[in-house]
Design an enzyme around this catalytic site. Sequence first.
Site, PDB file in Angstrom:
ATOM      1  N   LYS A   1      -3.886  33.076  33.406  1.00 34.44           N
ATOM      2  CA  LYS A   1      -4.404  33.650  34.651  1.00 34.44           C
ATOM      3  C   LYS A   1      -4.934  35.043  34.326  1.00 34.44           C
ATOM      4  O   LYS A   1      -4.689  35.552  33.233  1.00 34.44           O
ATOM      5  CB  LYS A   1      -3.305  33.748  35.712  1.00 34.44           C
ATOM      6  CG  LYS A   1      -1.997  34.372  35.180  1.00 34.44           C
ATOM      7  CD  LYS A   1      -0.889  34.392  36.215  1.00 34.44           C
ATOM      8  CE  LYS A   1      -0.143  33.104  36.349  1.00 34.44           C
ATOM      9  NZ  LYS A   1      -0.405  32.347  37.560  1.00 34.44           N
ATOM     10  N   ARG A   2      -5.647  35.655  35.262  1.00 31.75           N
ATOM     11  CA  ARG A   2      -6.091  37.023  35.037  1.00 31.75           C
ATOM     12  C   ARG A   2      -4.897  37.910  34.691  1.00 31.75           C
ATOM     13  O   ARG A   2      -3.792  37.674  35.153  1.00 31.75           O
ATOM     14  CB  ARG A   2      -6.768  37.581  36.307  1.00 31.75           C
ATOM     15  CG  ARG A   2      -8.142  37.042  36.556  1.00 31.75           C
ATOM     16  CD  ARG A   2      -9.079  37.422  35.456  1.00 31.75           C
ATOM     17  NE  ARG A   2      -9.242  38.858  35.386  1.00 31.75           N
ATOM     18  CZ  ARG A   2     -10.404  39.500  35.463  1.00 31.75           C
ATOM     19  NH1 ARG A   2     -11.510  38.818  35.597  1.00 31.75           N
ATOM     20  NH2 ARG A   2     -10.457  40.799  35.390  1.00 31.75           N
TER      21      ARG A   2
ATOM     22  N   THR B   1      -3.716  28.871  41.860  1.00 28.02           N
ATOM     23  CA  THR B   1      -4.227  27.495  41.804  1.00 28.02           C
ATOM     24  C   THR B   1      -3.916  26.896  40.436  1.00 28.02           C
ATOM     25  O   THR B   1      -3.843  25.674  40.299  1.00 28.02           O
ATOM     26  CB  THR B   1      -5.744  27.449  42.069  1.00 28.02           C
ATOM     27  OG1 THR B   1      -6.367  28.510  41.342  1.00 28.02           O
ATOM     28  CG2 THR B   1      -6.056  27.596  43.542  1.00 28.02           C
TER      29      THR B   1
HETATM   30  C1  KOT Z   1     -10.665  39.779  44.016  1.00 27.54           C
HETATM   31  C2  KOT Z   1     -11.203  40.962  44.485  1.00 27.54           C
HETATM   32  C3  KOT Z   1     -11.060  41.311  45.817  1.00 27.54           C
HETATM   33  C4  KOT Z   1     -10.365  40.487  46.670  1.00 27.54           C
HETATM   34  C5  KOT Z   1      -9.801  39.305  46.191  1.00 27.54           C
HETATM   35  C6  KOT Z   1      -9.937  38.959  44.857  1.00 27.54           C
HETATM   36  C7  KOT Z   1      -9.367  37.737  44.346  1.00 27.54           C
HETATM   37  C8  KOT Z   1      -8.284  37.030  44.752  1.00 27.54           C
HETATM   38  N1  KOT Z   1      -9.864  37.110  43.305  1.00 27.54           N
HETATM   39  N2  KOT Z   1      -9.185  36.045  43.062  1.00 27.54           N
HETATM   40  N3  KOT Z   1      -8.210  35.975  43.941  1.00 27.54           N
HETATM   41  C9  KOT Z   1      -7.301  34.841  43.892  1.00 27.54           C
HETATM   42  O1  KOT Z   1      -7.819  33.831  44.742  1.00 27.54           O
HETATM   43  C10 KOT Z   1      -7.184  32.589  44.534  1.00 27.54           C
HETATM   44  C11 KOT Z   1      -7.862  31.578  45.394  1.00 27.54           C
HETATM   45  O2  KOT Z   1      -7.525  31.749  46.732  1.00 27.54           O
HETATM   46  C12 KOT Z   1      -5.692  32.688  44.800  1.00 27.54           C
HETATM   47  O3  KOT Z   1      -5.108  31.464  44.452  1.00 27.54           O
HETATM   48  C13 KOT Z   1      -5.056  33.826  44.021  1.00 27.54           C
HETATM   49  O4  KOT Z   1      -3.718  34.004  44.426  1.00 27.54           O
HETATM   50  C14 KOT Z   1      -5.853  35.117  44.224  1.00 27.54           C
HETATM   51  O5  KOT Z   1      -5.361  36.137  43.399  1.00 27.54           O
END
Ligand code: KOT
Length: 801
Positions: free
Chosen positions: A538-539, A646
């Site tokens: 993951k990131r 996910t």
């Molecule tokens: C990035 C920048 C600003 C706001 C939100 C994000 C973001 C959040 N990028 N990825 N997420 C992820 O989204 C996924 C899909 O909903 C989630 O499963 C995960 O928990 C988020 O971290």
Amino acid sequence: MMFRNKQEFKKEFSQRLIEAYGTTVDQTHPTEKYLVLGEMVRDYASVNWKDTKVAVSENQAKQVYYFSMEFLLGRMLTSNLRNLGIYDIVTEGLEELGIDYENLASMERDAGLGNGGLGRLAACFMDSAATENLPVNGNCIRYQCGLFRQRIDDQGNQVEVPDMWMRIGNPWEVRKLKHSVDVKFWGNVEVHGDENGNLHFNHVNAEHILAVPYDMPMIGAGTKMTNTLRLWSAEAADESPSWMDYREYLSEVNQICLNVYPDDSTEEGKYLRLKQQYFFVSAGIDSIINTHLKQYDTLDNLGEKVSVQLNDTHPVLAIPELMRVLMDDYGYSWDRAQAITMSVMSYTNHTVMSEALEKWPVEYVQKLLPRIYMIIDELNSRYGRFLNERYPNRQDLWYSTRIIDNGMIHMARLAVIMSHAVNGVAEIHTGLLESELFHEYYSMWPEKFTNKTNGITPRRWMLYSNPELREMLKSHIGKGFETDFSKIEKLMNHVDEPKLQEEFLRVKQKRKEILAAYIQRSTGIIVDPSSIFDSQAKRLHAYKRQLLNIMHVIYLYQRIKSDRNFRIYPHTFIFAAKAAPSYVFAKKVIKLINCVSKVVNSDPDVNGMLKVVFLPNYSVSMSEVLMNGSDVSEQISTAGKEASGTGNMKFMMNGAITLGTLDGATVEIDRLVGRENDVIFGMTVEEIESFRQTYRAMDYVNGDERIRKVLNTFIDGTWNGDRDDFRTIYDELLMKNDEYFVLADFDSYVQAQEQISARYQDRHAWARSCLINIAKSGYFSSDRTICQYADEIWNVKPLKF
Ligand code: KOT
């Protein structure tokens, strides 16, 4: 002509290759073969693509537009061939021509148009929407380079290099110059009043940029439905702004679509991001309006025929942009424009982390998008008047929920106020939106809020990437689950069969061998496929706590070193993660993992018990090998911080056991599979909330020798001889009091890992748990998720034709 069988395919493929490159089939390069095949598949899909457009128009079907700054598509060849049902014809045809399909498919570069879960979710949704016959189109930027490619240097540092994913060409896209639109930046707004007292707004002295769309077909599985992902590319208009040298103009234009998330640490970088956002949003809205007018000749019914889903706040400028077009270009009153806009727009939130909630300084928006700013300002004032009327004694509400606050425009607030639906991405996350982040809005408009637990496409993430598992399942529960993934639950009737358990273990072993070979190819590290493959992919972010994972590895290593009789079941810890280029702490953790890996893997005392692998350049196509080759799925974020996750679903669907905290969708996984079939540890959201005030990280150092010993290695040069290199990590935990409760959860995590080792050794019981995870993964199909959006937010029906 469309090929109908293997013979016709072979003939057309050879002919097209010769015509394209003027050489014999043998002499063409694999990249050329890939390109020609890709173009053939796209052309093959084009008939369905056309039929879809005709069906949408004839049925006057409502259309959905998914606006997202990211679409992490990965490779498309296999998925397209399989969704079209021509995989066998093509692969067998190629074989007869003496061409290895896998080799050719590996020529495709991942379309890495994004950075993480949010972007991959958008890509899964496109696959599921088409498969479910839902007219859902994507809207994004055609980034010339993806995020970045990650290299690891000799010291273990992440190094970013350009991701030139389109170098060999992109066979899936079609340039649609005729649908180009004009996007305006900078300049100023002239206001004229007419004789009826109406105001007219004219954006003058603007920089004009031509937005040219490139369309990619989004092909449904086993259906004709073929939706469009529209990627916008910025090109120079025929005039440069009067106030800018034309070469300066050209270089400004070129910046816009250069890459995903350009560095925003400088003012210039921030303007560029804002420009990217408005660019694809304005172009997208324009093209929606054009399409709609062509069919209906009015915008009065826009709210009934169009839904726009805003994937987090990056595309939220679509709201004032639609208001602008309705009022300034088509003469709607403010109230009508607002009503239409609200019925069109809905917003998905993906994070509660305060630093990720977007805010733009008023002056940036004022300068770059002068008319858009006027509209946001007016929305803010009107929102204030609404509050005053409805809650006359609640000044506090105004201060905590206004759109413009302290010179900043809060994009999430704008989104919530102006959307008819707001959703979180897992139950616990939506609960936190309602009770914390958006609680004031929730008490005003509870009906706006809904949960849509994320999902993943079972095709890419299991059926196509894990054929061994697919075939095993087919032979036990029949074929039905391939088209209706909820049927996978039938597997519950078989989980107690020892034969099936053994068969599953063989399938897993095969996938682990494939992963082991991949690991060796990309890192040179040899791992033992009979060890426990424990993966965290993951990131890299502090809240995801890769640090907790590597600290546990260090603890094991120290025990092995200090106690000759200490034995653990052989373990391979696998990490894959990119860090944002400017995120210093995250990059240190990557370096730490790599340094630990080097020391541990080369220490003979470890004696086959421990291996640590950092796989460089985490990507969609890597995940397709990594997730199904793993035994243990690490989902160890601080409770309350991971909106959903996910990856947790991808591991589960392929029969890995979750080792996790009660966070995001892991809560739902746990509820479905039961506590006997996963390993849950750590503090809950409630425990963390009540503990936060009194938490002292130092107490855990004083109270736990294991922690003390691990932390010491961050400042004594153990990993690379440099005592200062990892001091930032040490300081984060002690001086900054461990914001993410790594030390508080350490003991519980060690115990959880011990449980994993113990359970793994009862092979039949382990296999049974894995099978239950697979059986219960039907809920996490994005086919289910997308149908819920369609029913509960968009009100669109499947279109059959
Ligand atoms: C990035 C920048 C600003 C706001 C939100 C994000 C973001 C959040 N990028 N990825 N997420 C992820 O989204 C996924 C899909 O909903 C989630 O499963 C995960 O928990 C988020 O971290």
